[in-house]
Design a protein around this motif. Structure first.
Motif, short mmCIF file in Angstrom:
data_model
loop_
_atom_site.label_atom_id
_atom_site.label_comp_id
_atom_site.label_asym_id
_atom_site.label_seq_id
_atom_site.Cartn_x
_atom_site.Cartn_y
_atom_site.Cartn_z
N UNK A 238 0.83 -1.20 0.00
CA UNK A 238 0.00 0.00 0.00
C UNK A 238 0.86 1.25 0.00
N UNK A 239 0.39 2.29 -0.67
CA UNK A 239 1.08 3.57 -0.64
C UNK A 239 1.16 4.12 0.78
N UNK A 240 2.14 4.98 1.06
CA UNK A 240 2.27 5.55 2.40
C UNK A 240 1.00 6.30 2.82
N UNK A 241 0.83 6.43 4.13
CA UNK A 241 -0.26 7.18 4.75
C UNK A 241 -1.64 6.62 4.39
N UNK A 242 -1.70 5.31 4.17
CA UNK A 242 -2.98 4.67 3.94
C UNK A 242 -3.64 5.00 2.61
N UNK A 243 -2.83 5.36 1.61
CA UNK A 243 -3.39 5.71 0.30
C UNK A 243 -3.67 4.45 -0.51
N UNK A 244 -3.52 4.51 -1.82
CA UNK A 244 -3.98 3.45 -2.71
C UNK A 244 -3.19 2.15 -2.55
N UNK A 245 -3.88 1.04 -2.82
CA UNK A 245 -3.22 -0.26 -2.81
C UNK A 245 -2.36 -0.43 -4.06
N UNK A 246 -1.17 -0.97 -3.85
CA UNK A 246 -0.22 -1.18 -4.94
C UNK A 246 -0.20 -2.63 -5.41
N UNK A 247 -0.46 -3.57 -4.53
CA UNK A 247 -0.48 -4.99 -4.90
C UNK A 247 -1.54 -5.69 -4.06
N UNK A 248 -2.26 -6.60 -4.71
CA UNK A 248 -3.32 -7.32 -4.01
C UNK A 248 -3.61 -8.61 -4.76
N UNK A 249 -4.39 -9.48 -4.14
CA UNK A 249 -4.80 -10.72 -4.78
C UNK A 249 -6.24 -11.05 -4.37
N UNK A 250 -6.93 -11.79 -5.21
CA UNK A 250 -8.24 -12.33 -4.86
C UNK A 250 -8.04 -13.42 -3.81
N UNK A 251 -8.92 -13.49 -2.83
CA UNK A 251 -8.80 -14.53 -1.80
C UNK A 251 -10.19 -15.01 -1.40
N UNK A 252 -10.22 -16.09 -0.63
CA UNK A 252 -11.47 -16.61 -0.10
C UNK A 252 -11.93 -15.74 1.07
N UNK A 253 -13.17 -15.94 1.47
CA UNK A 253 -13.72 -15.22 2.62
C UNK A 253 -12.85 -15.49 3.86
N UNK A 254 -12.26 -14.45 4.46
CA UNK A 254 -11.38 -14.68 5.61
C UNK A 254 -12.13 -14.89 6.92
N UNK A 255 -13.41 -14.43 6.98
CA UNK A 255 -14.14 -14.53 8.24
C UNK A 255 -15.64 -14.47 7.95
N UNK A 269 -30.24 -0.84 6.44
CA UNK A 269 -30.55 0.55 6.06
C UNK A 269 -30.99 0.66 4.61
N UNK A 270 -31.16 -0.50 3.92
CA UNK A 270 -31.64 -0.47 2.54
C UNK A 270 -30.60 -0.02 1.53
N UNK A 271 -29.31 -0.26 1.82
CA UNK A 271 -28.26 0.15 0.88
C UNK A 271 -28.29 -0.73 -0.36
N UNK A 272 -28.06 -0.12 -1.53
CA UNK A 272 -27.84 -0.87 -2.76
C UNK A 272 -26.74 -0.21 -3.56
N UNK A 273 -26.09 -1.01 -4.42
CA UNK A 273 -24.98 -0.52 -5.23
C UNK A 273 -23.67 -1.19 -4.85
N UNK A 274 -22.57 -0.66 -5.39
CA UNK A 274 -21.24 -1.18 -5.12
C UNK A 274 -20.67 -0.57 -3.84
N UNK A 275 -19.90 -1.38 -3.11
CA UNK A 275 -19.21 -0.86 -1.93
C UNK A 275 -18.00 -1.74 -1.64
N UNK A 276 -16.96 -1.10 -1.15
CA UNK A 276 -15.76 -1.79 -0.68
C UNK A 276 -15.54 -1.42 0.78
N UNK A 277 -15.28 -2.42 1.62
CA UNK A 277 -15.05 -2.20 3.04
C UNK A 277 -13.68 -2.77 3.40
N UNK A 278 -12.87 -1.97 4.09
CA UNK A 278 -11.56 -2.45 4.52
C UNK A 278 -11.65 -3.05 5.91
N UNK A 279 -11.00 -4.21 6.08
CA UNK A 279 -10.90 -4.90 7.36
C UNK A 279 -9.43 -5.16 7.69
N UNK A 280 -9.07 -5.02 8.94
CA UNK A 280 -7.73 -5.38 9.41
C UNK A 280 -7.86 -6.48 10.44
#
Length: 399
Positions: A238-255, A269-280
């Motif tokens: 990942x870029x410094x200061x939590x910016x864009x990801x530089x390398x990644x891979x597809x993986x199975x559900x971790x949890x 809440x009735x959300x629809x559409x695309x969304x990305x959520x970060x987990x640590x």
């Protein structure tokens, strides 16, 4: 090949066919835009780009021919954007124009002025403004998901040097006081903390503990009804200061428990559409970091995993996709290193990739015929940064 079509009425003896055309405002999040354009070109799906004036990165790609309107001012101006849309509408009379959400600031403006944009013929297949902001804003999203049991990084009400390192997160994307766009800040040193606490931004932020663990993206598309499509991305660099990801891979559900909670939270809440959520993940606990309710930067990896951006219009189905796909952004890494930054490395899987450099290069977002010029431009900027830093150091040492 056309995208989803429908016969609406008869004019004389010939059916009138409504063709879908997707519209993207460019000038930000260009990696996602390029991934979408590549997918649309492969599948014969119509798309028009409205470019930012001046040095829009899409001008340095083979998709420059898709630019059919250019904003006249280099800021987000509603009248300017509506005029550009009117030019697209005039070029493609009879086609349905569908807005694709790639840049958060543009999405918020479109939702704020939804009636005006829809009035010139742009369909906006997104939730309303208040729900979008509830998911997009850091504090309200964390509160939403805490209500369904998602663990959060510990919050620090009165941060002091002994708490370091910490993350300063804005309550809202845009400051209500100054109108400035705000970004999270990673704070590692006492000097940086003192400077931040003394700045005029501090009242717009809250603090959480910095977590050092494995990083995952929960990638989802929620239809207006029915079950979501979910994939996962493990982040490697990942870029410094939590910016864009530089390398990644597809993986199975971790949890599976986190997945169930996230789905329940969004559906509550009735959300629809695309969304990305970060987990640590730290010691088996998956902590919620933030959400991006839009098409995210490494979206090419999501496409490899089976996501289809045209699903936003309601007619397309996601596919199974690859479970072993990679993503890499070489020039983004060079820009970070030559600017003197230190990318964040998640080493669990990256060590394997370093031993397979051709696999990394083959997954590079810009090492393709359609973006070679943009790759050269970014690498050139990286070398200019390195030269500038070296020149300053030589001059400083000579004094």
């Amino acid at each position: 090949m056309r995208s989803s079509q429908s016969c609406s009425m008869l004019r004389g003896s010939e059916p009138v066919v409504d063709r879908i055309r997707y519209v993207i405002f460019t000038g930000a999040n260009e990696r996602a835009v390029i991934a979408i354009c590549r997918h649309f070109r492969r599948n014969g799906i119509a798309c028009s780009l409205i470019a930012r004036p001046g040095t829009d990165p899409l001008r340095k790609t083979r998709f420059v021919g898709w630019i059919e309107a250019v904003r006249r001012v280099d800021r987000l101006d509603v009248d300017d954007m509506l005029a550009a849309l009117a030019r697209i509408k005039a070029l493609h009379s009879g086609e349905r124009l569908i807005f694709l959400p790639t840049a958060e600031s543009i999405i918020r403006l479109v939702l704020d002025q939804r009636e005006a944009f829809e009035g010139v013929g742009l369909e906006v297949p997104l939730v309303d403004k208040s729900l979008y902001e509830r998911v997009s804003d850091k504090s309200s999203f964390l509160d939403l998901m805490a209500g369904v049991g998602m663990p959060l990084p510990p919050r620090i009400d009165r941060v002091v040097a002994s708490d370091l390192p910490v993350v300063a997160k804005p309550f809202h994307e845009v400051s209500a006081r100054s109108g400035r766009k705000l970004y999270p800040e990673l704070i590692f040193t006492e000097q940086a903390l003192e400077a931040f606490l003394a700045s005029d931004l501090v009242d717009d932020y809250f603090f959480q503990r910095y977590l050092d663990g494995r990083s995952y993206y929960f990638l989802a598309f929620f239809p207006r009804s029915g079950e979501p499509t979910v994939r996962y991305q493990e982040n490697l660099l990942q870029q410094p200061n939590g910016k864009s990801m530089l390398a990644a891979r597809v993986c199975e559900c971790p949890d599976a428990r986190s997945e169930e909670r996230l789905i329940r939270g969004f559906q509550s809440v009735g959300f629809f559409g695309f969304v990305m959520v970060e987990l640590i993940e730290v010691k088996g606990v998956f902590h919620l970091i933030e959400a991006n309710p839009r098409l995210w930067g490494p979206f090419e990896l999501a496409i490899k995993a089976g996501f289809r951006p045209e699903a936003i219009a309601g007619g397309a189905h996601h596919e199974r996709g690859s479970g072993r796909a990679l993503y890499f952004w070489t020039s983004g890494l060079a820009l970070s290193l030559f600017a003197g930054g230190r990318p964040r490395c998640y080493p669990q899987y990256l060590r394997k990739l370093v031993s397979r450099p051709f696999a990394l290069l083959g997954a590079d977002i810009y090492l393709r015929v359609d973006t070679l010029r943009l790759l050269g431009h970014e690498l050139g900027n990286a070398f200019l940064l390195a030269y500038s830093r070296l020149r300053r150091r030589v001059l400083r040492d000579a004094l």
